[in-house]
Design a protein around this motif. Structure first.
Motif, PDB file in Angstrom:
ATOM      1  N   MET A   1     -12.983   2.709 -24.666  1.00 38.58           N
ATOM      2  CA  MET A   1     -12.548   2.630 -23.526  1.00 38.58           C
ATOM      3  C   MET A   1     -13.216   1.227 -22.748  1.00 38.58           C
ATOM      4  O   MET A   1     -14.366   1.060 -23.132  1.00 38.58           O
ATOM      5  CB  MET A   1     -13.304   3.775 -22.553  1.00 38.58           C
ATOM      6  N   THR A   2     -12.410   0.607 -22.047  1.00 42.63           N
ATOM      7  CA  THR A   2     -12.744  -0.628 -21.277  1.00 42.63           C
ATOM      8  C   THR A   2     -12.395  -0.609 -20.042  1.00 42.63           C
ATOM      9  O   THR A   2     -11.233  -0.343 -19.753  1.00 42.63           O
ATOM     10  CB  THR A   2     -12.185  -2.059 -22.165  1.00 42.63           C
ATOM     11  N   VAL A   3     -13.332  -1.159 -19.024  1.00 38.92           N
ATOM     12  CA  VAL A   3     -12.708  -1.578 -17.915  1.00 38.92           C
ATOM     13  C   VAL A   3     -11.927  -2.914 -17.950  1.00 38.92           C
ATOM     14  O   VAL A   3     -12.545  -3.944 -18.470  1.00 38.92           O
ATOM     15  CB  VAL A   3     -13.726  -1.648 -16.823  1.00 38.92           C
ATOM     16  N   GLU A   4     -10.615  -2.789 -17.135  1.00 40.65           N
ATOM     17  CA  GLU A   4     -10.080  -4.146 -17.243  1.00 40.65           C
ATOM     18  C   GLU A   4     -10.371  -5.012 -16.205  1.00 40.65           C
ATOM     19  O   GLU A   4     -10.328  -6.187 -15.977  1.00 40.65           O
ATOM     20  CB  GLU A   4      -8.650  -3.782 -17.529  1.00 40.65           C
ATOM     21  N   ARG A   5     -10.454  -4.420 -14.778  1.00 49.75           N
ATOM     22  CA  ARG A   5     -10.560  -4.847 -13.351  1.00 49.75           C
ATOM     23  C   ARG A   5     -10.851  -3.977 -12.350  1.00 49.75           C
ATOM     24  O   ARG A   5     -10.409  -2.704 -12.681  1.00 49.75           O
ATOM     25  CB  ARG A   5      -9.612  -5.977 -13.302  1.00 49.75           C
ATOM     26  N   LEU A   6     -11.268  -4.253 -11.479  1.00 49.10           N
ATOM     27  CA  LEU A   6     -11.259  -3.513 -10.134  1.00 49.10           C
ATOM     28  C   LEU A   6      -9.951  -3.113  -9.627  1.00 49.10           C
ATOM     29  O   LEU A   6      -9.206  -4.026  -9.748  1.00 49.10           O
ATOM     30  CB  LEU A   6     -12.315  -3.846  -8.976  1.00 49.10           C
ATOM     31  N   ASP A   7      -9.566  -2.095  -9.364  1.00 42.74           N
ATOM     32  CA  ASP A   7      -7.915  -1.841  -9.099  1.00 42.74           C
ATOM     33  C   ASP A   7      -7.742  -1.804  -7.538  1.00 42.74           C
ATOM     34  O   ASP A   7      -7.014  -2.530  -7.116  1.00 42.74           O
ATOM     35  CB  ASP A   7      -7.569  -0.356  -9.456  1.00 42.74           C
ATOM     36  N   HIS A   8      -8.692  -1.097  -6.671  1.00 44.07           N
ATOM     37  CA  HIS A   8      -8.346  -1.035  -5.268  1.00 44.07           C
ATOM     38  C   HIS A   8      -9.464  -0.402  -4.840  1.00 44.07           C
ATOM     39  O   HIS A   8     -10.262   0.150  -5.278  1.00 44.07           O
ATOM     40  CB  HIS A   8      -7.048  -0.294  -4.981  1.00 44.07           C
ATOM     41  N   ASP A  15      -6.917   5.551  12.486  1.00 45.45           N
ATOM     42  CA  ASP A  15      -5.616   4.982  12.890  1.00 45.45           C
ATOM     43  C   ASP A  15      -4.912   4.122  11.729  1.00 45.45           C
ATOM     44  O   ASP A  15      -5.216   3.010  11.743  1.00 45.45           O
ATOM     45  CB  ASP A  15      -5.844   4.103  14.188  1.00 45.45           C
ATOM     46  N   LEU A  16      -3.869   4.916  11.211  1.00 50.05           N
ATOM     47  CA  LEU A  16      -3.288   4.311   9.880  1.00 50.05           C
ATOM     48  C   LEU A  16      -2.815   2.872  10.308  1.00 50.05           C
ATOM     49  O   LEU A  16      -2.613   2.107   9.525  1.00 50.05           O
ATOM     50  CB  LEU A  16      -2.315   5.203   9.394  1.00 50.05           C
ATOM     51  N   ALA A  17      -1.763   2.893  11.144  1.00 51.68           N
ATOM     52  CA  ALA A  17      -1.038   1.733  11.805  1.00 51.68           C
ATOM     53  C   ALA A  17      -1.854   0.548  11.898  1.00 51.68           C
ATOM     54  O   ALA A  17      -1.448  -0.481  11.606  1.00 51.68           O
ATOM     55  CB  ALA A  17      -0.102   1.851  12.728  1.00 51.68           C
ATOM     56  N   ALA A  18      -3.070   0.898  12.673  1.00 51.61           N
ATOM     57  CA  ALA A  18      -4.062  -0.182  13.239  1.00 51.61           C
ATOM     58  C   ALA A  18      -4.581  -0.825  12.117  1.00 51.61           C
ATOM     59  O   ALA A  18      -4.819  -2.016  11.921  1.00 51.61           O
ATOM     60  CB  ALA A  18      -4.745   0.002  14.371  1.00 51.61           C
ATOM     61  N   THR A  19      -4.985   0.278  11.366  1.00 51.91           N
ATOM     62  CA  THR A  19      -5.707  -0.481  10.013  1.00 51.91           C
ATOM     63  C   THR A  19      -4.876  -1.114   9.152  1.00 51.91           C
ATOM     64  O   THR A  19      -5.146  -2.422   8.696  1.00 51.91           O
ATOM     65  CB  THR A  19      -6.343   0.738   9.248  1.00 51.91           C
ATOM     66  N   ALA A  20      -3.517  -0.630   8.871  1.00 53.00           N
ATOM     67  CA  ALA A  20      -2.688  -1.616   8.160  1.00 53.00           C
ATOM     68  C   ALA A  20      -2.172  -2.803   8.446  1.00 53.00           C
ATOM     69  O   ALA A  20      -2.199  -3.918   8.053  1.00 53.00           O
ATOM     70  CB  ALA A  20      -1.198  -0.613   7.820  1.00 53.00           C
ATOM     71  N   ASN A  50       0.015 -11.019  -5.766  1.00 50.83           N
ATOM     72  CA  ASN A  50       0.456 -10.808  -7.152  1.00 50.83           C
ATOM     73  C   ASN A  50       1.168  -9.673  -7.248  1.00 50.83           C
ATOM     74  O   ASN A  50       1.801  -8.965  -8.471  1.00 50.83           O
ATOM     75  CB  ASN A  50      -0.592 -10.750  -8.048  1.00 50.83           C
ATOM     76  N   GLY A  51       1.506  -8.706  -6.221  1.00 47.21           N
ATOM     77  CA  GLY A  51       2.250  -7.495  -6.235  1.00 47.21           C
ATOM     78  C   GLY A  51       1.070  -6.230  -6.654  1.00 47.21           C
ATOM     79  O   GLY A  51       1.578  -5.314  -6.771  1.00 47.21           O
ATOM     80  N   GLN A  52      -0.227  -6.609  -6.485  1.00 46.83           N
ATOM     81  CA  GLN A  52      -1.229  -5.603  -6.822  1.00 46.83           C
ATOM     82  C   GLN A  52      -1.478  -4.844  -5.227  1.00 46.83           C
ATOM     83  O   GLN A  52      -2.072  -5.558  -4.435  1.00 46.83           O
ATOM     84  CB  GLN A  52      -2.412  -6.234  -7.374  1.00 46.83           C
ATOM     85  N   ALA A  53      -1.543  -3.569  -5.268  1.00 50.43           N
ATOM     86  CA  ALA A  53      -1.970  -2.758  -4.354  1.00 50.43           C
ATOM     87  C   ALA A  53      -3.399  -2.742  -4.282  1.00 50.43           C
ATOM     88  O   ALA A  53      -4.087  -1.914  -4.925  1.00 50.43           O
ATOM     89  CB  ALA A  53      -1.521  -1.483  -4.218  1.00 50.43           C
ATOM     90  N   VAL A  54      -4.049  -3.672  -3.428  1.00 48.31           N
ATOM     91  CA  VAL A  54      -5.435  -3.823  -3.482  1.00 48.31           C
ATOM     92  C   VAL A  54      -6.298  -3.012  -2.528  1.00 48.31           C
ATOM     93  O   VAL A  54      -7.501  -2.675  -2.681  1.00 48.31           O
ATOM     94  CB  VAL A  54      -5.882  -5.174  -3.246  1.00 48.31           C
ATOM     95  N   VAL A  55      -5.642  -2.238  -1.296  1.00 47.90           N
ATOM     96  CA  VAL A  55      -6.091  -1.668  -0.459  1.00 47.90           C
ATOM     97  C   VAL A  55      -5.290  -0.334  -0.217  1.00 47.90           C
ATOM     98  O   VAL A  55      -4.202  -0.606   0.193  1.00 47.90           O
ATOM     99  CB  VAL A  55      -6.462  -2.346   0.969  1.00 47.90           C
TER     100      VAL A  55
END
Length: 132
Positions: A1-8, A15-20, A50-55
């Motif tokens: 098992m290896t960790v490749e990177r922090l994903d998100h 408030d979902l909209a304000a945070t986004a 790069n198309g990564q969902a970081v948050v």
């Protein structure tokens, strides 16, 4: 098992909209709907160039695969830390050998298997294993 990177990072938002909007405007991240079964009214993901969902931003009423109380305030809204990994079976065996509590989730829409477990400090870890 290896960790490749922090994903998100996952944030539970009052408030979902304000945070986004904050993440889009401040960090120039692209806001998109989260994959099914999540819906746009309860979950939005912020992608880097790069198309990564970081948050991952979830509303307070968004169902959670690993339910636990979160409180607004410094770090209280951060629900978990996610790592992109390889070696699902090896990780599951390692957790079993330690007698650790964990749960498994599958997101078929994106070919993802997940393991959730807590560190000794109560920090929730999401270990992501993508198919192929």
């Amino acid at each position: 098992m290896t960790v490749e990177r922090l994903d998100h990072v996952n944030i539970i938002a009052q408030d979902l909209a304000a945070t986004a909007r904050f993440y889009a405007e401040l960090l120039d991240l692209e806001i998109r709907d989260a994959p099914p079964p999540l819906t746009p009214d309860i979950a939005q993901w912020a992608y880097d160039r790069n198309g990564q969902a970081v948050v991952h931003i979830n509303s307070v009423d968004c169902p959670r695969t690993f339910p636990r109380d979160v409180a607004p305030g410094p770090t209280g809204s951060i629900h978990h830390i996610a790592f992109r990994c390889e070696g699902f079976d090896a990780m599951e065996q390692r957790l079993q050998a330690r007698g650790a509590e964990y749960s498994v989730n599958t997101v078929n829409a994106i070919g993802l298997s997940q393991i959730f477990t807590l560190d000794p400090n109560g920090v929730l870890l999401e270990l992501n294993f993508f198919a192929g």
